[in-house]
Motif scaffolding. Structure first.
Motif, short mmCIF file in Angstrom:
data_model
loop_
_atom_site.label_atom_id
_atom_site.label_comp_id
_atom_site.label_asym_id
_atom_site.label_seq_id
_atom_site.Cartn_x
_atom_site.Cartn_y
_atom_site.Cartn_z
N ASN A 108 16.06 -74.36 -33.81
CA ASN A 108 14.99 -75.34 -34.05
C ASN A 108 14.74 -75.45 -35.56
N LYS A 109 13.70 -76.21 -35.94
CA LYS A 109 13.42 -76.43 -37.36
C LYS A 109 13.06 -75.15 -38.09
N GLN A 110 12.55 -74.18 -37.34
CA GLN A 110 12.20 -72.88 -37.94
C GLN A 110 13.39 -71.91 -37.98
N GLY A 111 14.55 -72.38 -37.51
CA GLY A 111 15.75 -71.56 -37.53
C GLY A 111 15.85 -70.58 -36.39
N LYS A 112 15.03 -70.75 -35.35
CA LYS A 112 15.05 -69.86 -34.20
C LYS A 112 15.82 -70.47 -33.05
N ALA A 113 16.56 -69.62 -32.34
CA ALA A 113 17.30 -70.07 -31.17
C ALA A 113 16.39 -70.05 -29.95
N LYS A 114 16.78 -70.79 -28.92
CA LYS A 114 16.02 -70.80 -27.68
C LYS A 114 16.13 -69.44 -26.99
N THR A 115 15.10 -69.07 -26.26
CA THR A 115 15.11 -67.81 -25.52
C THR A 115 16.25 -67.82 -24.50
N PHE A 116 17.02 -66.75 -24.49
CA PHE A 116 18.14 -66.65 -23.55
C PHE A 116 18.41 -65.17 -23.30
N VAL A 117 19.11 -64.88 -22.21
CA VAL A 117 19.47 -63.50 -21.88
C VAL A 117 20.96 -63.31 -22.17
N TYR A 118 21.27 -62.52 -23.16
CA TYR A 118 22.65 -62.28 -23.55
C TYR A 118 23.15 -60.95 -23.01
N ARG A 119 24.45 -60.87 -22.84
CA ARG A 119 25.11 -59.59 -22.55
C ARG A 119 25.75 -59.18 -23.86
N VAL A 120 25.20 -58.18 -24.53
CA VAL A 120 25.64 -57.83 -25.88
C VAL A 120 26.37 -56.49 -25.88
N HIS A 121 27.19 -56.31 -26.92
CA HIS A 121 28.01 -55.10 -27.03
C HIS A 121 28.19 -54.81 -28.51
N ASP A 122 27.62 -53.70 -28.97
CA ASP A 122 27.64 -53.37 -30.39
C ASP A 122 28.99 -52.76 -30.80
N LYS A 123 29.24 -52.72 -32.10
CA LYS A 123 30.49 -52.14 -32.60
C LYS A 123 30.51 -50.64 -32.34
N PRO A 124 31.70 -50.03 -32.27
CA PRO A 124 31.81 -48.61 -31.92
C PRO A 124 31.19 -47.68 -32.96
N ASP A 125 30.81 -46.50 -32.50
CA ASP A 125 30.30 -45.46 -33.38
C ASP A 125 31.47 -44.82 -34.15
N ALA A 126 31.34 -44.71 -35.44
CA ALA A 126 32.44 -44.24 -36.29
C ALA A 126 32.86 -42.81 -35.95
N ASP A 127 31.89 -41.94 -35.65
CA ASP A 127 32.22 -40.55 -35.32
C ASP A 127 33.00 -40.45 -34.02
N LYS A 128 32.60 -41.24 -33.02
CA LYS A 128 33.32 -41.23 -31.75
C LYS A 128 34.75 -41.71 -31.93
N LEU A 129 34.92 -42.75 -32.75
CA LEU A 129 36.26 -43.27 -33.01
C LEU A 129 37.13 -42.22 -33.70
N ALA A 130 36.54 -41.49 -34.62
CA ALA A 130 37.29 -40.46 -35.34
C ALA A 130 37.74 -39.36 -34.39
N ARG A 131 36.85 -38.97 -33.47
CA ARG A 131 37.22 -37.93 -32.50
C ARG A 131 38.31 -38.42 -31.55
N PHE A 132 38.22 -39.71 -31.16
CA PHE A 132 39.23 -40.30 -30.28
C PHE A 132 40.60 -40.32 -30.98
N ALA A 133 40.59 -40.74 -32.25
CA ALA A 133 41.83 -40.81 -33.01
C ALA A 133 42.46 -39.42 -33.14
N ASN A 134 41.63 -38.40 -33.34
CA ASN A 134 42.12 -37.03 -33.47
C ASN A 134 42.70 -36.52 -32.15
N PHE A 135 42.06 -36.91 -31.02
CA PHE A 135 42.52 -36.47 -29.71
C PHE A 135 43.90 -37.06 -29.37
N ILE A 136 44.06 -38.37 -29.55
CA ILE A 136 45.33 -38.99 -29.14
C ILE A 136 46.47 -38.65 -30.09
N LEU A 137 46.13 -38.14 -31.29
CA LEU A 137 47.17 -37.70 -32.21
C LEU A 137 47.98 -36.56 -31.61
#
Length: 328
Positions: free
Chosen positions: A209-238
């Protein structure tokens, strides 16, 4: 008169999505993704609505389903059963042979499914090239595979895991176990449901809208991975001889080659499970942060209102906005 059908698991009774297809011109197809209009029957604030809100979702157990809605609604009145006229919300897409959407619109519709397919029946047509509506199914599969390739090229995460299922006798006693295999028929439905969900959420969320706000909606969101978890995963599969660079941010999602390398190996399932666990959990929110795993800036659940209350909420919001209503 448009060829329309459902594709669901063999034991499904609540058919909440259907697909239609017809040619428009040379190299251009009209594909409809039709979702049962549950909100027409489940009025906001009614006794059924309040009970559905408490339950939140249908619960699928090994030998039974505890539905969110009364069986008469979810399995009969709202279910997109063949040869019965049903109310739906429809995303109508114009798609070229490269899987690109040229145009689309959303509309309340009345549909009539021509046939109910199981995944196994649809897969047999894809593999053998013969059967009811063979041209339509083969065309939809071609388009779905094109869209799937585009999605992974854009950075979507490809984590395929085997799901255990059970053979039961008439008394519900388990007789055996088997693994559910995701084939092209499953991917066909998945890609078009993802397309509809993304289209609907982008349609609402990208408008300000004119104030730069989006309409109310229900999203299914997914944040980027945690860096520490990724590091442990990389170490495991090595330890299995696989290299995974956990430092490259968005590149993590692009390294789907890892899943290709472990395919068919004895360590495939454990690596896949751990890979999924390195990811953040997806959740519902009115604050959109995008969906990392799917690589979508906008994503909502719109396609299962029979069994998920947030999907029904979206249908109500869409109806409100399509009628010119203000943001709530």
């Amino acid at each position: 008169d448009v060829t329309t059908y459902t594709i669901d698991p063999r034991d499904a009774k609540d058919f909440d999505d259907a697909i239609s297809i017809r040619p428009i011109s040379e190299g251009l197809w009209e594909v409809g993704v039709h979702i049962a209009d549950v909100s027409h029957y489940v009025l906001e604030g009614s006794v059924i609505d309040k009970e559905a809100q408490k339950r939140a979702t249908s619960i699928y157990l090994v030998d039974r389903t505890i539905p969110m809605l009364p069986e008469r609604l979810c399995n009969f009145i709202c279910s997109l059963r063949p040869n019965e006229e049903k109310l739906a919300y429809s995303c109508i897409f114009q798609i070229d042979l490269q899987g690109n959407v040229r145009h689309w619109h959303l509309a309340p519709t009345v549909i009539c499914s021509d046939r109910r397919f199981t995944y196994e029946e649809a897969q047999a047509i894809i593999e053998g090239g013969e059967g009811d509506f063979r041209e339509e199914i083969l065309t939809l599969n071609t388009l779905a595979q094109k869209m799937r390739k585009q999605r992974f090229s854009a950075g979507a995460v490809a984590f395929d895991r085997e799901e255990a299922k059970f053979h039961l006798d008439e008394q519900g006693k388990p007789l055996g176990v088997y693994f559910k295999v995701q084939k092209e028929a499953n991917q066909l439905i998945e890609e078009f449901m993802l397309l509809a969900n993304r289209a609907v959420s982008t349609f609402i969320g990208s408008k300000k809208n004119k104030q730069g706000k989006a309409k109310t909606f229900v999203y299914r969101v997914h944040d980027k991975p945690d860096a520490d978890k990724l590091a442990r995963f990389a170490n495991f599969i090595l330890k299995f001889g696989y290299y995974f660079d956990a430092r490259k941010g968005r590149e993590v999602a692009r390294q789907n080659s890892l899943m290709g390398q472990i395919k068919g190996k004895s360590e495939e399932n454990v690596v896949s499970i751990l890979a999924v666990r390195t990811m953040q959990k997806a959740y519902y929110s009115t604050e959109n942060i995008g969906h990392y795993g799917l690589a979508f800036p906008y994503y909502s659940h719109f396609t299962s209102p029979i069994r998920r209350y947030p999907d029904m909420m979206l249908h109500r919001l869409l109806a409100h906005y399509l009628e010119g209503g203000n943001s709530v």
